[in-house]
Write a protein that holds these residues in place. Sequence first.
Motif, PDB file in Angstrom:
ATOM      1  N   GLU A 132      -8.117   3.405  -4.230  1.00 41.55           N
ATOM      2  CA  GLU A 132      -8.908   2.915  -3.093  1.00 41.55           C
ATOM      3  C   GLU A 132      -9.977   1.931  -3.538  1.00 41.55           C
ATOM      4  O   GLU A 132     -10.194   0.896  -2.895  1.00 41.55           O
ATOM      5  N   GLU A 133     -10.652   2.229  -4.647  1.00 43.10           N
ATOM      6  CA  GLU A 133     -11.686   1.329  -5.159  1.00 43.10           C
ATOM      7  C   GLU A 133     -11.080   0.006  -5.635  1.00 43.10           C
ATOM      8  O   GLU A 133     -11.649  -1.060  -5.411  1.00 43.10           O
ATOM      9  N   LEU A 134      -9.926   0.075  -6.291  1.00 39.64           N
ATOM     10  CA  LEU A 134      -9.236  -1.132  -6.738  1.00 39.64           C
ATOM     11  C   LEU A 134      -8.903  -2.010  -5.531  1.00 39.64           C
ATOM     12  O   LEU A 134      -9.182  -3.212  -5.537  1.00 39.64           O
ATOM     13  N   LEU A 135      -8.312  -1.412  -4.505  1.00 40.72           N
ATOM     14  CA  LEU A 135      -7.934  -2.170  -3.305  1.00 40.72           C
ATOM     15  C   LEU A 135      -9.155  -2.730  -2.584  1.00 40.72           C
ATOM     16  O   LEU A 135      -9.126  -3.867  -2.100  1.00 40.72           O
ATOM     17  N   ALA A 136     -10.222  -1.948  -2.517  1.00 41.69           N
ATOM     18  CA  ALA A 136     -11.450  -2.433  -1.866  1.00 41.69           C
ATOM     19  C   ALA A 136     -12.017  -3.630  -2.624  1.00 41.69           C
ATOM     20  O   ALA A 136     -12.491  -4.596  -2.012  1.00 41.69           O
ATOM     21  N   ALA A 137     -11.965  -3.587  -3.947  1.00 43.96           N
ATOM     22  CA  ALA A 137     -12.494  -4.691  -4.755  1.00 43.96           C
ATOM     23  C   ALA A 137     -11.622  -5.940  -4.611  1.00 43.96           C
ATOM     24  O   ALA A 137     -12.140  -7.056  -4.656  1.00 43.96           O
ATOM     25  N   TYR A 138     -10.327  -5.752  -4.419  1.00 40.81           N
ATOM     26  CA  TYR A 138      -9.455  -6.912  -4.213  1.00 40.81           C
ATOM     27  C   TYR A 138      -9.764  -7.551  -2.864  1.00 40.81           C
ATOM     28  O   TYR A 138      -9.828  -8.765  -2.734  1.00 40.81           O
ATOM     29  N   GLY A 139      -9.930  -6.739  -1.848  1.00 37.63           N
ATOM     30  CA  GLY A 139     -10.151  -7.257  -0.500  1.00 37.63           C
ATOM     31  C   GLY A 139      -8.864  -7.261   0.295  1.00 37.63           C
ATOM     32  O   GLY A 139      -7.855  -6.691  -0.113  1.00 37.63           O
ATOM     33  N   ASP A 140      -8.879  -7.911   1.410  1.00 36.96           N
ATOM     34  CA  ASP A 140      -7.747  -7.919   2.333  1.00 36.96           C
ATOM     35  C   ASP A 140      -6.563  -8.682   1.745  1.00 36.96           C
ATOM     36  O   ASP A 140      -6.651  -9.881   1.506  1.00 36.96           O
ATOM     37  N   PRO A 141      -5.437  -7.998   1.530  1.00 31.94           N
ATOM     38  CA  PRO A 141      -4.266  -8.685   0.982  1.00 31.94           C
ATOM     39  C   PRO A 141      -3.455  -9.430   2.048  1.00 31.94           C
ATOM     40  O   PRO A 141      -2.469 -10.087   1.717  1.00 31.94           O
ATOM     41  N   GLY A 142      -3.852  -9.299   3.302  1.00 37.30           N
ATOM     42  CA  GLY A 142      -3.145 -10.000   4.364  1.00 37.30           C
ATOM     43  C   GLY A 142      -1.877  -9.308   4.812  1.00 37.30           C
ATOM     44  O   GLY A 142      -0.994  -9.930   5.386  1.00 37.30           O
ATOM     45  N   VAL A 143      -1.769  -8.024   4.556  1.00 34.71           N
ATOM     46  CA  VAL A 143      -0.610  -7.247   4.991  1.00 34.71           C
ATOM     47  C   VAL A 143      -1.101  -5.876   5.444  1.00 34.71           C
ATOM     48  O   VAL A 143      -1.972  -5.291   4.815  1.00 34.71           O
ATOM     49  N   GLU A 144      -0.556  -5.414   6.547  1.00 37.83           N
ATOM     50  CA  GLU A 144      -1.010  -4.142   7.108  1.00 37.83           C
ATOM     51  C   GLU A 144      -0.514  -2.935   6.322  1.00 37.83           C
ATOM     52  O   GLU A 144      -1.214  -1.973   6.145  1.00 37.83           O
ATOM     53  N   ASP A 145       0.749  -2.999   5.868  1.00 32.54           N
ATOM     54  CA  ASP A 145       1.362  -1.842   5.235  1.00 32.54           C
ATOM     55  C   ASP A 145       2.046  -2.271   3.936  1.00 32.54           C
ATOM     56  O   ASP A 145       2.985  -3.066   3.959  1.00 32.54           O
ATOM     57  N   LEU A 146       1.565  -1.731   2.850  1.00 31.87           N
ATOM     58  CA  LEU A 146       2.120  -2.071   1.541  1.00 31.87           C
ATOM     59  C   LEU A 146       3.293  -1.168   1.145  1.00 31.87           C
ATOM     60  O   LEU A 146       3.872  -1.350   0.082  1.00 31.87           O
ATOM     61  N   GLU A 147       3.646  -0.192   1.989  1.00 36.50           N
ATOM     62  CA  GLU A 147       4.620   0.824   1.594  1.00 36.50           C
ATOM     63  C   GLU A 147       5.959   0.244   1.150  1.00 36.50           C
ATOM     64  O   GLU A 147       6.517   0.657   0.133  1.00 36.50           O
ATOM     65  N   ALA A 148       6.513  -0.709   1.895  1.00 35.95           N
ATOM     66  CA  ALA A 148       7.807  -1.286   1.497  1.00 35.95           C
ATOM     67  C   ALA A 148       7.699  -1.982   0.143  1.00 35.95           C
ATOM     68  O   ALA A 148       8.620  -1.900  -0.679  1.00 35.95           O
ATOM     69  N   ILE A 149       6.577  -2.623  -0.097  1.00 39.19           N
ATOM     70  CA  ILE A 149       6.409  -3.322  -1.376  1.00 39.19           C
ATOM     71  C   ILE A 149       6.228  -2.319  -2.509  1.00 39.19           C
ATOM     72  O   ILE A 149       6.752  -2.515  -3.606  1.00 39.19           O
TER      73      ILE A 149
END
Length: 192
Positions: A132-149
């Motif tokens: 969660e901290e890693l993703l928060a530091a990256y910011g918005d990746p422009g995709v709602e759901d990363l599950e398929a990736i």
Amino acid sequence: MQAPPPQPRELGRSLRELHAALADFPGDLAPLSEVRDWLGRLLAELRPSPSLTRQDIDWLRFKLDALTPAVFESSLPAQALHGDASMSNLLRTESGLVWNDLEDVCAGPVAWDISGLVTSARARGQSATFIEELLAAYGDPGVEDLEAIFEAHVLYEVVWQAFEGPRRPQAMKRAAARLALWREGRADERLA
């Protein structure tokens, strides 16, 4: 003395900085769909074994086909990517983290690299809070759901390990174990 592992915020910021530096790359790069094509070629070469049955191989092929529209032919904005973003492809230097092993640079959605880094962190046993901290530091990746990736990265790992299995028996064991966890919906668990 070995350098301490990167902190989650440091990882997220470093990947965001890499993407910012690559965003205006003017050259032509292979599209992410070439990763799908490569995986398809590896799948075609896999042969059934006690660790990986014909049914397993067929299921992997089915999953590759199912993931293709959302991942490898995504309509998300594409740009130059690292292509193999993982914690093992980072060096700590006096001036901070430096990304290396850029042989898989391609064009695709930044979510591919983000998912690769998260998958790598999970494989190293990092906690949900770390992620969660890693993703928060990256910011918005422009995709709602990363599950398929995320699933596509697990598929990549299983196929690659299974392909390496005849040369490295431990790789086949890891592929079979990861495949079993994935089928149970627990692909993000760490394997010993």
